[in-house]
Motif scaffolding. Structure first.
Motif, PDB file in Angstrom:
ATOM      1  N   LEU A 195     -27.041   6.304  14.631  1.00 58.44           N
ATOM      2  CA  LEU A 195     -28.677   6.716  13.630  1.00 58.44           C
ATOM      3  C   LEU A 195     -29.609   7.185  14.440  1.00 58.44           C
ATOM      4  CD1 LEU A 195     -29.944   6.816  10.797  1.00 58.44           C
ATOM      5  CD2 LEU A 195     -30.856   5.116  11.261  1.00 58.44           C
ATOM      6  N   GLN A 196     -30.420   6.996  15.209  1.00 60.91           N
ATOM      7  CA  GLN A 196     -31.019   7.588  15.948  1.00 60.91           C
ATOM      8  C   GLN A 196     -30.183   9.329  16.778  1.00 60.91           C
ATOM      9  OE1 GLN A 196     -31.994   4.316  18.843  1.00 60.91           O
ATOM     10  NE2 GLN A 196     -33.713   4.133  17.590  1.00 60.91           N
ATOM     11  N   TRP A 197     -29.123   8.415  17.057  1.00 60.86           N
ATOM     12  CA  TRP A 197     -28.424  10.121  17.504  1.00 60.86           C
ATOM     13  C   TRP A 197     -28.455  10.660  16.547  1.00 60.86           C
ATOM     14  CZ3 TRP A 197     -23.612  11.833  15.586  1.00 60.86           C
ATOM     15  CH2 TRP A 197     -23.041  12.974  15.483  1.00 60.86           C
ATOM     16  N   TRP A 198     -27.581  10.637  15.293  1.00 59.48           N
ATOM     17  CA  TRP A 198     -27.627  11.876  14.346  1.00 59.48           C
ATOM     18  C   TRP A 198     -28.839  12.277  13.775  1.00 59.48           C
ATOM     19  CZ3 TRP A 198     -29.582  11.730   9.548  1.00 59.48           C
ATOM     20  CH2 TRP A 198     -28.944  12.510   8.073  1.00 59.48           C
ATOM     21  N   VAL A 199     -29.709  11.568  13.505  1.00 59.50           N
ATOM     22  CA  VAL A 199     -31.259  12.292  13.059  1.00 59.50           C
ATOM     23  C   VAL A 199     -31.896  13.088  14.408  1.00 59.50           C
ATOM     24  CG1 VAL A 199     -34.173  12.237  13.452  1.00 59.50           C
ATOM     25  CG2 VAL A 199     -32.278  10.163  12.268  1.00 59.50           C
ATOM     26  N   GLY A 200     -31.749  12.292  15.426  1.00 56.16           N
ATOM     27  CA  GLY A 200     -31.523  13.481  16.664  1.00 56.16           C
ATOM     28  C   GLY A 200     -30.847  14.971  16.362  1.00 56.16           C
TER      29      GLY A 200
END
Length: 179
Positions: free
Chosen positions: A101-106
């Motif tokens: 999820l954090q990768w996707w947001v970034g």
């Protein structure tokens, strides 16, 4: 016997101050600022600040999150017990869900600037299918990826999600705790 949070804080403070004065190790490891009574008070701003730092560091992919939460609370005069308690909301294995999820947001933020590592959901699915064959098979799938940009996507996503959750917790506690 009646329980009092302030009485408990006072007893812990007295105990730790005695320990500090009798032990050179305590005074070497723990700074005096850590025992400031304001950092242990149960008041809206302090509790909201400590809670915000705790949940923000709970999402961060770093070791010793509790230590960072306590140091951040000391820096911003947050409630130390709430920082520790809210930092412990993360359970073992949550990273499996949070890091993608954090990768996707970034990746979403960087794609708005026209920057991409080349990772997409198809590549992730290919890597997951290659996982039973071993680590080298997964590395072969990710061979076409720009790794510095991938790391930047993850770092940016971590910063954004940690800041967003911490700010949300701070605002909710301040909004719900009215005097």
């Amino acid at each position: 016997m009646k329980f009092s949070y302030n009485g408990l804080v006072r007893k812990v403070d007295d105990y730790l101050r005695k320990k500090r004065s009798t032990s050179g190790l305590w005074s070497a490891l723990l700074p005096e600022k850590l025992f400031t009574p304001a950092l242990w008070l149960w008041e809206p701003r302090s509790v909201a600040t400590g809670s915000a730092w705790g949940v923000a560091w709970a999402l961060a992919p770093v070791p010793m999150q509790t230590i960072f939460a306590v140091l951040s609370s000391v820096w911003t005069h947050g409630n130390i017990p709430m920082a520790v308690l809210t930092c412990w909301i993360s359970f073992p294995g949550y990273q499996v869900f949070i890091w993608p999820l954090q990768w996707w947001v970034g990746a979403w933020f960087l794609s708005a600037l026209g920057i991409s590592s080349g990772v997409d959901m198809e590549l992730i699915r290919s890597a997951a299918q290659a996982a039973p064959q071993g680590f080298s098979a997964v590395l072969a799938v990710f061979g076409q990826v720009n790794l510095p940009v991938l790391c930047l996507e993850l770092l940016l996503g971590c910063l954004v999600t940690c800041a967003a959750l911490g700010s949300t917790v701070y605002a909710l506690i301040r909004m719900l705790w009215r005097k």
